[in-house]
Design a protein around this motif. Structure first.
Motif, PDB file in Angstrom:
ATOM      1  N   VAL A  79       3.784 -40.968 -14.279  1.00 35.01           N
ATOM      2  CA  VAL A  79       2.994 -42.205 -14.273  1.00 35.01           C
ATOM      3  C   VAL A  79       1.691 -41.943 -13.525  1.00 35.01           C
ATOM      4  N   GLY A  80       1.045 -40.841 -13.904  1.00 33.90           N
ATOM      5  CA  GLY A  80      -0.226 -40.480 -13.305  1.00 33.90           C
ATOM      6  C   GLY A  80      -0.098 -39.684 -12.035  1.00 33.90           C
ATOM      7  N   ASN A  81       1.043 -38.983 -11.862  1.00 33.62           N
ATOM      8  CA  ASN A  81       1.301 -38.248 -10.618  1.00 33.62           C
ATOM      9  C   ASN A  81       0.617 -36.886 -10.649  1.00 33.62           C
ATOM     10  N   VAL A  82      -0.693 -36.887 -10.470  1.00 33.36           N
ATOM     11  CA  VAL A  82      -1.471 -35.652 -10.534  1.00 33.36           C
ATOM     12  C   VAL A  82      -0.956 -34.630  -9.532  1.00 33.36           C
ATOM     13  N   GLY A  83      -0.569 -35.101  -8.338  1.00 32.38           N
ATOM     14  CA  GLY A  83      -0.128 -34.207  -7.281  1.00 32.38           C
ATOM     15  C   GLY A  83       1.158 -33.473  -7.586  1.00 32.38           C
ATOM     16  N   SER A  84       1.920 -33.919  -8.586  1.00 31.69           N
ATOM     17  CA  SER A  84       3.124 -33.206  -9.015  1.00 31.69           C
ATOM     18  C   SER A  84       2.920 -32.484 -10.335  1.00 31.69           C
ATOM     19  N   VAL A  85       2.173 -33.079 -11.247  1.00 28.20           N
ATOM     20  CA  VAL A  85       2.079 -32.523 -12.594  1.00 28.20           C
ATOM     21  C   VAL A  85       1.285 -31.224 -12.612  1.00 28.20           C
ATOM     22  N   VAL A  86       0.163 -31.165 -11.905  1.00 29.24           N
ATOM     23  CA  VAL A  86      -0.630 -29.931 -11.918  1.00 29.24           C
ATOM     24  C   VAL A  86       0.122 -28.775 -11.258  1.00 29.24           C
ATOM     25  N   PRO A  87       0.725 -28.965 -10.068  1.00 32.27           N
ATOM     26  CA  PRO A  87       1.580 -27.886  -9.551  1.00 32.27           C
ATOM     27  C   PRO A  87       2.703 -27.523 -10.523  1.00 32.27           C
ATOM     28  N   GLY A  88       3.236 -28.525 -11.228  1.00 31.38           N
ATOM     29  CA  GLY A  88       4.290 -28.254 -12.199  1.00 31.38           C
ATOM     30  C   GLY A  88       3.827 -27.344 -13.321  1.00 31.38           C
ATOM     31  N   PHE A  89       2.612 -27.565 -13.816  1.00 31.36           N
ATOM     32  CA  PHE A  89       2.068 -26.648 -14.819  1.00 31.36           C
ATOM     33  C   PHE A  89       2.063 -25.217 -14.275  1.00 31.36           C
ATOM     34  N   LEU A  90       1.598 -25.066 -13.044  1.00 31.16           N
ATOM     35  CA  LEU A  90       1.490 -23.735 -12.455  1.00 31.16           C
ATOM     36  C   LEU A  90       2.860 -23.116 -12.175  1.00 31.16           C
ATOM     37  N   PHE A  91       3.820 -23.925 -11.701  1.00 24.44           N
ATOM     38  CA  PHE A  91       5.167 -23.416 -11.470  1.00 24.44           C
ATOM     39  C   PHE A  91       5.785 -22.889 -12.766  1.00 24.44           C
ATOM     40  N   ASN A  92       5.571 -23.615 -13.845  1.00 25.27           N
ATOM     41  CA  ASN A  92       6.350 -23.407 -15.069  1.00 25.27           C
ATOM     42  C   ASN A  92       5.619 -22.662 -16.175  1.00 25.27           C
ATOM     43  N   ILE A  93       4.424 -22.221 -15.880  1.00 24.31           N
ATOM     44  CA  ILE A  93       3.630 -21.555 -16.911  1.00 24.31           C
ATOM     45  C   ILE A  93       3.701 -20.041 -16.780  1.00 24.31           C
ATOM     46  N   TYR A  94       4.159 -19.584 -15.617  1.00 25.87           N
ATOM     47  CA  TYR A  94       4.130 -18.160 -15.305  1.00 25.87           C
ATOM     48  C   TYR A  94       5.524 -17.570 -15.452  1.00 25.87           C
ATOM     49  N   GLY A 149       7.316 -17.151 -18.391  1.00 31.99           N
ATOM     50  CA  GLY A 149       8.011 -17.497 -19.626  1.00 31.99           C
ATOM     51  C   GLY A 149       7.021 -17.885 -20.700  1.00 31.99           C
ATOM     52  N   ASP A 150       7.510 -18.581 -21.708  1.00 31.34           N
ATOM     53  CA  ASP A 150       6.622 -19.016 -22.784  1.00 31.34           C
ATOM     54  C   ASP A 150       6.798 -20.509 -23.049  1.00 31.34           C
ATOM     55  N   LYS A 178      14.418 -21.883  -8.465  1.00 30.21           N
ATOM     56  CA  LYS A 178      13.020 -22.196  -8.773  1.00 30.21           C
ATOM     57  C   LYS A 178      12.505 -21.412  -9.980  1.00 30.21           C
ATOM     58  N   ASP A 179      13.173 -20.301 -10.329  1.00 31.80           N
ATOM     59  CA  ASP A 179      12.714 -19.477 -11.452  1.00 31.80           C
ATOM     60  C   ASP A 179      13.409 -19.810 -12.765  1.00 31.80           C
ATOM     61  N   TYR A 180      14.389 -20.721 -12.743  1.00 38.48           N
ATOM     62  CA  TYR A 180      15.183 -20.964 -13.946  1.00 38.48           C
ATOM     63  C   TYR A 180      14.338 -21.507 -15.097  1.00 38.48           C
ATOM     64  N   ILE A 181      13.648 -22.594 -14.877  1.00 42.57           N
ATOM     65  CA  ILE A 181      12.854 -23.169 -15.958  1.00 42.57           C
ATOM     66  C   ILE A 181      11.599 -22.338 -16.242  1.00 42.57           C
ATOM     67  N   PRO A 182      10.868 -21.849 -15.222  1.00 41.71           N
ATOM     68  CA  PRO A 182       9.688 -21.036 -15.522  1.00 41.71           C
ATOM     69  C   PRO A 182       9.965 -19.820 -16.400  1.00 41.71           C
ATOM     70  N   THR A 183      11.138 -19.213 -16.255  1.00 46.36           N
ATOM     71  CA  THR A 183      11.437 -18.011 -17.035  1.00 46.36           C
ATOM     72  C   THR A 183      12.277 -18.309 -18.273  1.00 46.36           C
ATOM     73  N   SER A 184      12.533 -19.589 -18.552  1.00 43.43           N
ATOM     74  CA  SER A 184      13.260 -19.954 -19.764  1.00 43.43           C
ATOM     75  C   SER A 184      12.398 -19.660 -20.981  1.00 43.43           C
TER      76      SER A 184
END
Length: 259
Positions: free
Chosen positions: A149-164, A166-167, A133-139
Motif C-alpha cells: 500500500v505504497g510501502n516504498v521503504g519495504s518494496v525497494v529493498p525487497g527488489f534488491l533482496f530478491n533480484i540477486y 535467481g531469475d 533469507k536466500d530461499y526466495i532470492p535463489t528460487s
C-alpha cells in the motif's frame, strides 16, 4: 470474469521504476546497500533489471486453471501433490515451501504472493523457524506478486533482496486495487495475503481453486512447513471471519472451487 471497479490490477512498470526514485528521497542509497550486503547495485542498475523483469501485462493468465494453496497444517492431511501439479498455475503465499512436502503440495511454485513486510525485510528465525533469507532470492522462475500500500521503504529493498541470485520476475498490485481488496473484507483492517491471492487470480481471469485455507483455525497448525512463535500465532490485524465468509460465498456461487 473480473468484477473489480478499477482499470488496473497490476501496477505499471512506470510505477515500479518510480519507487526507486521515491526511495532516494527517504534514505541514502549507500545506506540501503550496506544493509543488504554482499553486492552493490546502483539505482540505475536496479531500474535496468526491473525494466526487464517487471510484469504489468496479465493477459497470459486468462482462462488458465490456477490453484491457490494456503499455509495451514491441513494441507498435509492428504497427499494431493499430483493433483496440484496438474494445474496450469500453482500459487503459494509468503514463505510457503514445497520442498520436502511434494507428495502433499506439489513440486513447483509459479506465482508467490508476498506482503511488503515479507518481501522487503529480514525475518527472525525464532518466529519463523524455516526462514532462510536466500530461499526466495535463489528460487527459479518465481513470479513474485507484491501486496503493498505504497510501502516504498519495504518494496525497494525487497527488489534488491530478491533480484540477486535467481531469475525472479515481479509485479506489484495496483494501489487502488489493493484498497479495494482490503475493503471487501473490512472497513478497518488490511486483508491477508491469502485473501489477496485468491481474489487477484480470479480477477486476472483464472479458473481458481483453493486448498488448505483454514482461516487461522486453532485446531490446525499455523504453517505446515515450520514452527512459529507465540507472538506470530496470536498477533494479527485481519478480519478473518469476514474473509472466510466472502471466500465461502464465492465457493457457494461457483466462482471458485475447492480441491
Amino acid at each position: 470474469m473480473s468484477t473489480h471497479p478499477y482499470d488496473k490490477i497490476l501496477a505499471t512498470k512506470e510505477y515500479a521504476l518510480s519507487l526507486v526514485d521515491q526511495y532516494l528521497e527517504i534514505e541514502p542509497w549507500d545506506t540501503l546497500m550496506n544493509n543488504i550486503g554482499g553486492y552493490y547495485m546502483t539505482p540505475d542498475d536496479l531500474k535496468d533489471i526491473l525494466n526487464e523483469r517487471y510484469i504489468e501485462n496479465y493477459f497470459e493468465f486468462r482462462e488458465r486453471t490456477c490453484i491457490v494453496i494456503g499455509n495451514s497444517g491441513s494441507v498435509i492431511d492428504n497427499k494431493r501433490g499430483t493433483e496440484i501439479d496438474d494445474f496450469d498455475i500453482v500459487v503459494r503465499n509468503n514463505l510457503a515451501r514445497y520442498e520436502g512436502f511434494e507428495k502433499y503440495v506439489g513440486n513447483r511454485t509459479d506465482i508467490r504472493f508476498l506482503s511488503h513486510k515479507t518481501f522487503g525485510n529480514f525475518l527472525d528465525k525464532k518466529e519463523f523457524s524455516s526462514y532462510d533469507k536466500d530461499y526466495i532470492p535463489t528460487s527459479k522462475k518465481h513470479h513474485l506478486m507484491i501486496r503493498s500500500v505504497g510501502n516504498v521503504g519495504s518494496v525497494v529493498p525487497g527488489f534488491l533482496f530478491n533480484i540477486y541470485g535467481g531469475d525472479n520476475v515481479f509485479s506489484v498490485l495496483d494501489l487502488n486495487y489493493n484498497y479495494y481488496l482490503d475493503r471487501l473484507a473490512s472497513e478497518q483492517h488490511f486483508c491477508t495475503v491469502g485473501f489477496s491471492s485468491v481474489l487477484t487470480m480470479l480477477d486476472l481471469g483464472c479458473e481458481v481453486s483453493v486448498y488448505g485455507m483454514d482461516f487461522y483455525d486453532p485446531a490446525k497448525k499455523f504453517h505446515y512447513f515450520e514452527e512459529n512463535s507465540e507472538r506470530v500465532l496470536n498477533s494479527h490485524n485481519h478480519s478473518i471471519k469476514q474473509e472466510k465468509d466472502y471466500i465461502n460465498n464465492l465457493i457457494e456461487i461457483g466462482k471458485i472451487k475447492v480441491l
